[in-house]
Design an enzyme around this catalytic site. Structure first.
Site, mmCIF file in Angstrom:
data_model
loop_
_atom_site.group_PDB
_atom_site.id
_atom_site.type_symbol
_atom_site.label_atom_id
_atom_site.label_comp_id
_atom_site.label_asym_id
_atom_site.label_seq_id
_atom_site.Cartn_x
_atom_site.Cartn_y
_atom_site.Cartn_z
ATOM 1 N N GLY A 196 31.151 -3.442 29.629
ATOM 2 C CA GLY A 196 31.373 -4.097 28.348
ATOM 3 C C GLY A 196 31.803 -3.109 27.286
ATOM 4 N N SER A 197 31.410 -3.377 26.068
ATOM 5 C CA SER A 197 31.867 -2.579 24.931
ATOM 6 C C SER A 197 31.108 -1.260 24.825
ATOM 7 C CB SER A 197 31.686 -3.364 23.626
ATOM 8 O OG SER A 197 30.311 -3.474 23.305
ATOM 9 N N THR A 198 31.742 -0.296 24.183
ATOM 10 C CA THR A 198 31.112 0.998 23.936
ATOM 11 C C THR A 198 29.893 0.834 23.042
ATOM 12 O OG1 THR A 198 33.256 2.085 24.155
ATOM 13 C CG2 THR A 198 31.514 3.339 23.072
ATOM 14 N N LEU A 199 29.970 -0.050 22.067
ATOM 15 C CA LEU A 199 28.857 -0.284 21.152
ATOM 16 C C LEU A 199 27.606 -0.725 21.905
ATOM 17 C CD1 LEU A 199 27.744 -0.620 18.251
ATOM 18 C CD2 LEU A 199 28.630 -2.969 18.302
ATOM 19 N N VAL A 200 27.761 -1.699 22.794
ATOM 20 C CA VAL A 200 26.609 -2.190 23.553
ATOM 21 C C VAL A 200 26.171 -1.148 24.576
ATOM 22 C CG1 VAL A 200 25.782 -3.989 25.111
ATOM 23 C CG2 VAL A 200 27.248 -4.587 23.182
ATOM 24 N N GLY A 201 27.124 -0.421 25.151
ATOM 25 C CA GLY A 201 26.767 0.638 26.091
ATOM 26 C C GLY A 201 25.831 1.669 25.463
ATOM 27 N N GLU A 205 30.473 1.038 32.399
ATOM 28 C CA GLU A 205 31.932 0.903 32.454
ATOM 29 C C GLU A 205 32.345 0.276 31.128
ATOM 30 O OE1 GLU A 205 33.773 -0.617 36.099
ATOM 31 O OE2 GLU A 205 31.778 -0.615 37.000
ATOM 32 N N CYS A 207 38.866 -3.275 31.974
ATOM 33 C CA CYS A 207 38.306 -1.987 31.537
ATOM 34 C C CYS A 207 39.270 -0.836 31.824
ATOM 35 C CB CYS A 207 36.966 -1.733 32.211
ATOM 36 S SG CYS A 207 37.012 -1.746 34.007
#
Length: 370
Positions: A242-247, A265, A299
């Protein structure tokens, strides 16, 4: 007892009926959500058809309490009916059976994916579903080959290594294959936007003969179910796409809980670099495929293209021609001849494409409705 959702597909690409349970899949059964203080506005999630913007159905939205129940059951299954209790040959046989069942129902799964995600039916069937079948078969073959080593350190002493499962993990999509092959039990959170195929495959998991509790599916919102999974002290590994923010939030939750292993990822900015001496037709072909595949929702999407000055104008003209062709063939994913479907959601369309086209630093060369 949770409800089921039945959809009658009567399209040029596929005709058939699909029935999907809309509850939570825990311990091999479909259950209702736990009653508790509401952490969200609703105890259900609306599933939207991205091609029409209309609601397809609603599915249950779980809570942290549901995650606790799923983890406890997964942990029990790991200790008693899976993990080191089941040899790799049996795990491989069950995975292979799952692949056969998915192949049997591949047309139905492709139709659900097109309905839910907006991907062109033929591409969903030949790409996503066939690839998933291949991944399950591949890891079925590996299940009895996960072995340690015996090491002769000297003539009087032997050492050995042993590969063991993590235990309870949180995976999604194709990652089910390696997680199950190596003996882990799973608590899976589907995307709140596109949960239908994940819910449907639960029935195949039961039909294949996996013990109850080996795979559990908890629908829900990321800040509720996703956060509960990331923070849970009994989950040993999380794989997130998913998103970098949530990662970053998943990593932070791991650090502040049990230091669970995390695989991420995230949204990269994969570049294509085109030099003057490149085969221009091939460069355009693959650069356009890299960014337009799956409507750019990948991705590994090639979202940056660097073109050397000598071929810049030629490249841009050829690339624009492909974009115009796709724009002319954008539409209903079930219509024969459609090459490009809708974005998965209006939010995705507004944020990723409209906002990007209006970026004050960028002078857009073209912007076609997709």
């Amino acid at each position: 007892m949770p409800e089921t959702f039945t959809y009658n597909f009567d399209t040029p690409a596929f005709k058939g009926i699909s029935t999907v349970n809309t509850g939570l899949f825990i311990g091999g059964k479909w259950i209702d959500i736990q009653i508790q203080v509401k952490l969200t506005e609703s105890d259900s999630l609306s599933v939207i058809n991205p091609a029409t913007g209309k609601v397809i159905t609603a599915v249950s939205a779980g809570s942290s309490k549901d995650v606790d129940i799923a983890v406890d059951i997964a942990k029990q299954a790991y200790k008693t009916s899976w993990g080191l209790k089941v040899p790799g040959t049996i795990r491989g046989k069950l995975l292979y059976k799952l692949a056969e069942l998915l192949e049997r129902d591949s047309a139905e799964f492709a139709a659900l994916e097109s309905l839910d995600v907006g991907k062109v039916y033929a591409k969903a069937k030949a790409g996503d579903i066939e690839s998933s079948i291949g991944v399950f078969r591949y890891y079925a073959g590996w299940a009895d080959k996960v072995q340690g080593k015996t090491i002769e350190t000297n003539e009087n002493k032997l050492a050995y290594t042993r590969h063991e499962p993590y235990g309870v993990v949180s995976m999604l999509s194709w990652k089910l294959g390696p997680a199950l092959a190596t003996g882990n039990t799973i608590v899976l959170k589907p995307s709140e936007i596109t949960p239908l195929t994940a819910l449907r495959i639960a029935d195949l998991i039961n039909e294949a003969g996996f013990p109850p509790g080996v795979v559990n599916i908890v629908n829900g919102y990321g800040p509720v179910v996703g956060q509960a999974i990331s923070e849970h002290p009994l989950i040993e590994k999380v794989a997130f796409t998913g998103s970098t923010l949530v990662g970053r939030k998943v990593l932070k939750a791991s650090a502040e809980s049990n230091l669970k292993v995390v695989t991420l990822e995230l949204g990269g900015k994969s570049p294509n670099i085109i030099f003057d001496d490149a085969d221009l037709d091939q460069a355009v072909k693959w650069a356009s495929h890299g960014i337009f595949y799956n409507m750019g929702q990948s991705c590994v999407a090639g979202s940056r293209i660097f073109v050397q000055e000598g071929v810049y104008d030629q490249f841009l003209a050829k690339f624009s021609a492909i974009a115009k062709h796709l724009a002319a063939n954008t539409g209903d994913p079930f219509t024969i001849g459609t090459q490009h479907g809708p974005q998965v959601s209006k939010t995705q369309f507004d944020v990723r494409f409209v906002s990007s086209a209006r970026h004050p630093v960028i002078e857009p060369h073209f912007s076609y409705p997709v």
